[in-house]
Design an enzyme around this catalytic site. Structure first.
Site, mmCIF file in Angstrom:
data_model
loop_
_atom_site.group_PDB
_atom_site.id
_atom_site.type_symbol
_atom_site.label_atom_id
_atom_site.label_comp_id
_atom_site.label_asym_id
_atom_site.label_seq_id
_atom_site.Cartn_x
_atom_site.Cartn_y
_atom_site.Cartn_z
ATOM 1 N N THR A 31 1.472 -4.609 1.191
ATOM 2 C CA THR A 31 0.986 -5.616 2.144
ATOM 3 C C THR A 31 0.016 -6.592 1.500
ATOM 4 O O THR A 31 -0.033 -7.771 1.856
ATOM 5 C CB THR A 31 0.305 -4.896 3.333
ATOM 6 N N ASP A 105 7.915 -2.996 -0.917
ATOM 7 C CA ASP A 105 7.174 -2.306 0.136
ATOM 8 C C ASP A 105 7.106 -0.863 -0.362
ATOM 9 O O ASP A 105 8.108 -0.312 -0.823
ATOM 10 C CB ASP A 105 7.974 -2.385 1.444
ATOM 11 N N SER A 106 5.941 -0.226 -0.285
ATOM 12 C CA SER A 106 5.804 1.069 -0.973
ATOM 13 C C SER A 106 6.649 2.162 -0.348
ATOM 14 O O SER A 106 6.833 3.219 -0.943
ATOM 15 C CB SER A 106 4.341 1.497 -1.048
ATOM 16 N N SER A 107 7.189 1.927 0.846
ATOM 17 C CA SER A 107 8.095 2.937 1.398
ATOM 18 C C SER A 107 9.344 3.079 0.528
ATOM 19 O O SER A 107 10.058 4.071 0.626
ATOM 20 C CB SER A 107 8.472 2.585 2.845
ATOM 21 N N THR A 137 0.328 0.715 0.960
ATOM 22 C CA THR A 137 -0.430 1.911 1.352
ATOM 23 C C THR A 137 0.465 3.065 1.819
ATOM 24 O O THR A 137 0.044 4.217 1.777
ATOM 25 C CB THR A 137 -1.421 1.580 2.491
ATOM 26 N N ASP A 138 1.716 2.732 2.241
ATOM 27 C CA ASP A 138 2.535 3.789 2.865
ATOM 28 C C ASP A 138 2.728 5.002 1.965
ATOM 29 O O ASP A 138 2.567 6.138 2.398
ATOM 30 C CB ASP A 138 3.908 3.229 3.270
HETATM 31 N N1 ASN Z 1 4.395 -1.196 4.362
HETATM 32 C C1 ASN Z 1 3.292 -1.525 3.519
HETATM 33 C C2 ASN Z 1 3.539 -0.861 2.163
HETATM 34 O O1 ASN Z 1 3.315 0.310 2.030
HETATM 35 C C3 ASN Z 1 1.989 -1.078 4.144
HETATM 36 C C4 ASN Z 1 0.740 -1.546 3.422
HETATM 37 O O2 ASN Z 1 0.719 -1.821 2.253
HETATM 38 N N2 ASN Z 1 -0.381 -1.640 4.136
HETATM 39 O O3 ASN Z 1 4.012 -1.517 1.278
#
Ligand code: ASN
Length: 523
Positions: A31, A105-107, A137-138
């Site tokens: 993000t 996206d880290s997912s 953050t995911d």
């Molecule tokens: N979906 C985002 C990720 O993990 C969430 C984030 O970074 N806050 O890439």
């Protein structure tokens, strides 16, 4: 802030040209760098130009523009750099950035992306003082845990960060998280894979994401933060910081076996057939069982769940018990847990699920480890990921302000005594001074920023240098003139010490090579 920097922001600069640290930012996505696209938020390229260059806290325009040598995908490149204004510690942080392609996206991060991050750090290790990984953050806690196991004998800070709102948003946590990470990576030799978020630096393999929206997105329920931002300064909890104690350079394991492991959360009413189906998945080598409370599952010693677990372990599957609770640990205190222990389940103490999965994946990929060796290593900490002896209470007594200031004075005179012992080559006195609480002297420095390793390197006593390194002293600390112990040993002709420092992973910085009277092979 740590003792060695206790006067860092109150003393005037010691010369007009402040030293610079070099930090490499590795952008993987998340993000923090996202902008609105047709399908919602998605990562955007060119972060340094679009997000950092326009902000005065990231760009002190007075410095010369400088390209930094770096490695990207195995190639030698030059990256543009920017530097921060002077920090509270009288340094500039000069940084460059490499970005992954595609940004994710880290997912969607997988083990191959972890390997790419680890390799980027390894290939640039001798060119930078620290590393900041921008990441979503995911799955950040998974990546932080994985990297901690992949990096052996790490001597420099590797700090992962991200944000809950894009840096381009009106209200965002991105600037605080990124600036804090940069300053810590360029100021403190905290040789761990860490996660910086919402003013706290955590050991990476102790973290878990606890909020999908709050700026306080991460917690480290079973381990105190390694450092906290405290107004202008940063308090480093030095006694908690882990340091390598073997005289070897950084090594990186890039193969993790994430495809033959699984995790399963026990719930009331879970059928033994369901658990059995997972345990009989073709090629499954290990399962993380997320159990109730201190490690319990429904049913007794001969209950259907315990039976399918026992039979899987007999077939060679490794089963590890971790708690569904965010804080506390598993232990065979209750009968159901004891039955699991008797069936051969490994107790993961206070491991997070993220650390349990990545540790298992790391150990399964190690060549030549038997199942018994893997099981033994799972039950013991290898990177500070678990607390060896769970205590009934994890709270630490806090000392009063007067006790702290008294301690500081005692520490200062103890460091002076250490300096004398080193200068006189009195190895026995050095050993005595470093016993017990004396180990804290390894993170301290004299008025010129010289650590014990700097002093010993100049004196040229190899036994003392070896003793310091085996106690976890860093070879990467710089004194106030920005000199490393290796630079001083080489300059003063202490070749044997220089050799030993190199064996422990020391190298001259790019700027020391330019500054010193050596040939380019000296580093
Ligand atoms: N979906 C985002 C990720 O993990 C969430 C984030 O970074 N806050 O890439």
């Amino acid at each position: 802030m740590g003792p060695r920097h206790s006067n860092g922001h109150t003393t005037p600069p010691y010369n007009t040209i402040l030293p610079e640290s070099r930090v490499l930012i590795i952008g993987t996505g998340g993000t923090i760098c996202m902008q609105e696209g047709p399908d919602g938020l998605q990562p955007s390229e060119g972060f340094m130009d679009s997000a950092m260059a326009p902000r005065p806290s990231f760009n002190d325009r007075s410095g010369p523009s400088l390209g930094l040598p770096a490695k990207h995908k195995g190639k030698d490149i030059t990256v543009p750099s920017l530097r921060t204004p002077p920090t509270a510690y009288n340094r500039h942080i000069r940084y460059g950035m490499v970005e992954f392609d595609p940004l994710l996206d880290s997912s969607s991060m997988s083990a191959s992306d972890w390997a790419a991050i680890a390799l980027a750090v390894q290939q640039n290790y001798h060119l930078f003082d620290g590393f900041v990984i921008l990441h979503g953050t995911d799955s950040l806690a998974h990546t932080a845990s994985a990297l901690s196991f992949m990096m052996n004998n790490l001597g420099k800070p590797v700090i992962l960060t991200g944000s809950q709102a894009p840096i381009f948003a009106l209200q965002s946590d991105a600037v605080d998280n990124l600036l804090g990470s940069l300053i810590i990576a360029g100021t403190f030799v905290i040789p761990e894979v860490a996660l910086f978020f919402h003013h706290k630096l955590y050991r990476g393999n102790r973290t878990t994401k606890v909020s999908s929206a709050s700026f306080e997105a991460f917690a480290s329920p079973n381990c105190e933060p390694l450092a906290r931002v405290n107004g202008l300064g940063i308090d480093v909890n030095w006694p908690l910081v882990l340091r390598p104690t073997t005289i070897s350079p950084l090594s990186v394991a890039t193969d993790l076996d994430t495809t033959h492991v699984a995790s399963l959360r026990i719930f009331p009413g879970i059928k033994a057939e369901m658990l059995d189906a997972v345990l009989r998945l073709p090629d499954l080598r290990g399962l993380i069982l997320e159990t109730f409370g201190m490690g319990n599952v429904p049913g007794g010693a001969d209950g259907p769940l315990t039976r399918v677990i026992k039979s899987a372990i007999e077939r060679g599957v490794i089963v590890m018990n971790v708690s569904q609770c965010v804080a506390g640990f598993v232990s065979p205190v209750y009968a159901p847990g004891t039955h699991l222990g008797r069936a051969g389940v490994v107790f993961g103490l206070d491991l997070t699920v993220e650390a349990a999965l990545t540790k298992l994946s790391y150990l399964l990929a190690q060549q030549g480890l038997s199942k018994a060796e893997i099981t033994a290593r799972l039950a013991r900490p290898i990177r500070g990921e678990m607390t060896e002896m769970p205590q009934p209470s994890f709270s630490h007594p806090t000392s009063s302000l007067s006790a702290a200031s008294e301690r500081l004075t005692v520490e200062k005179s103890a460091f002076a005594a250490l300096g004398y012992a080193i200068e006189e080559g009195d190895a026995a006195a050095v050993r005595d001074l470093l016993q017990g609480d004396g180990a804290q002297l390894l993170t301290q420095a004299d008025y010129a920023g010289n650590t014990a390793v700097h002093l010993a390197a100049v004196t040229g006593n190899v036994d003392i240098v070896r003793d310091l390194l085996e106690r976890g002293a860093s070879v990467h600390e710089r004194n106030k003139a920005n000199n490393s112990p290796l630079f001083l040993a080489s300059l003063s002709g202490k070749d044997e010490c220089a050799q030993l420092l190199k064996q422990a992973g020391a190298h001259l910085s790019v700027e020391e090579i330019e500054r010193g009277p050596w040939k380019s092979s000296a580093g």
